[in-house]
Design an enzyme around this catalytic site. Structure first.
Site: not given
Ligand code: 13P
Length: 314
Positions: A83, A186, A256, A258
């Site tokens: 990544d 975000k 993705n 995490d």
């Protein structure tokens, strides 16, 4: 042959309107939680390792843990992916170490330089049957742009450039900037993804797999637990799961995740520490964290639509 590249996964994901989960791993418990979820849900899997993860856990430990997952799951196609490789040298190292997929992220470089570095990685990786993800456009900073449309378009991937980039670099998949960003913060107000950008790119590059980074949803359950048990993440906000599902039905073939793993683990550890202050056996707090990761990933596999798709990706 359970250790695979992402080629077949992306072909099937594109064709059948789902995305494969790419989960970041840093230690044994996180990896085990993810692995038991995909085993039960029979989903294809991308395990990804960042340079930071490797610096933390060491390549040999992480690789050994992943090798066990691969050996124990002959019915699950698994890709191991670098990544955010930051240079040709980093990407080369991971190719040489047996990864089946590498990302070269030169998105902060000028366009021509991004193409040049990506092409260099592609030539090295393809000669060794390893696939390459590249990035065009830049993630993050989108929260400021909720106020002014002008800034949003400054960060997002330009569909015209995407076509030229893919043709000239030869990359196998492309991470696009479509309004997401990494981490737990975000958006400052209503979450907003640029689905039009995804659509325009896929119109110009039919059949080409796109990747969405920064796709954690910052699940309420874990955010609330963290804040209840002494944490301080009141303003954390992620990408709504409906938006992830919608993107997965479009050209986004890899998603993705995490932050959601980190928050699940942290929430459960905080809960045990707060409720059982005399506990000092790591198995008693890492165990619940691992279980929470498993349940969360199982749920995500349905959000992405890849549950039950392992066999068709072999
Ligand atoms: P999140 O921080 O949203 O989980 O994104 C992770 C990621 O994109 C890793 O490349």
């Amino acid at each position: 042959m359970p250790l695979v590249t992402t080629e077949k996964m992306f072909k099937m994901a594109y064709k059948n309107g789902y995305a494969v989960g790419a989960f970041n791993v840093n230690n044994m418990e996180i990896t085990q939680g993810i692995a038991s979820a995909v085993t039960e849900e029979k989903a294809p899997l991308i395990l990804q390792v960042s340079r930071g993860a490797r610096d933390y856990a060491s390549n040999s430990f992480l690789k050994a843990i992943i090798d066990v997952v691969v050996a124990e799951n002959p019915d699950i196609p698994i890709a191991i992916h670098l990544d955010h490789g930051d240079s040709f040298e980093t990407a080369k190292q991971f190719v040489d170490d047996g990864f089946t997929s590498v990302m070269i992220d030169a998105s902060s470089q000028p366009f021509e330089e991004n193409i040049r570095v990506t092409k260099e990685v592609v030539e090295y990786a393809h000669a060794r049957e390893v696939v390459v993800e590249a990035e065009l456009g830049q993630l993050g900073g989108i929260e400021e742009d909720v106020v002014g449309v002008k800034d949003i378009s400054a960060h997002l991937t330009d569909p015209e450039q995407a076509v030229e980039f893919v043709k000239k670099s030869g990359c196998d998949s492309l991470a696009v900037a479509c309004g997401t960003s990494h981490g737990a913060y975000k958006f400052k107000s209503e979450p907003k993804l640029a689905f039009d950008v995804i659509q325009k790119i896929s119109n110009k590059l039919p059949g080409f797999p796109l990747v969405m980074h920064g796709s954690s949803s910052v699940l309420k359950e874990f955010k609330d637990l963290i804040n209840k048990y002494g944490g301080d993440m009141p303003d954390a906000m992620g990408v709504p799961e409906e938006a992830i599902s919608k993107a997965a039905k479009m050209a986004i073939c890899k998603v993705n995740i995490d932050t959601d793993l980190r928050m699940a683990l942290t929430a459960k550890i905080r809960q045990v520490f707060a409720e059982k202050p005399s506990e000092f056996d790591p198995r008693k707090y890492l165990g619940p964290g691992r279980q929470a990761i498993k349940e969360m990933v199982k749920h995500k596999l349905h959000v992405l639509g890849c549950a039950g798709k392992a066999a068709e990706c072999m």
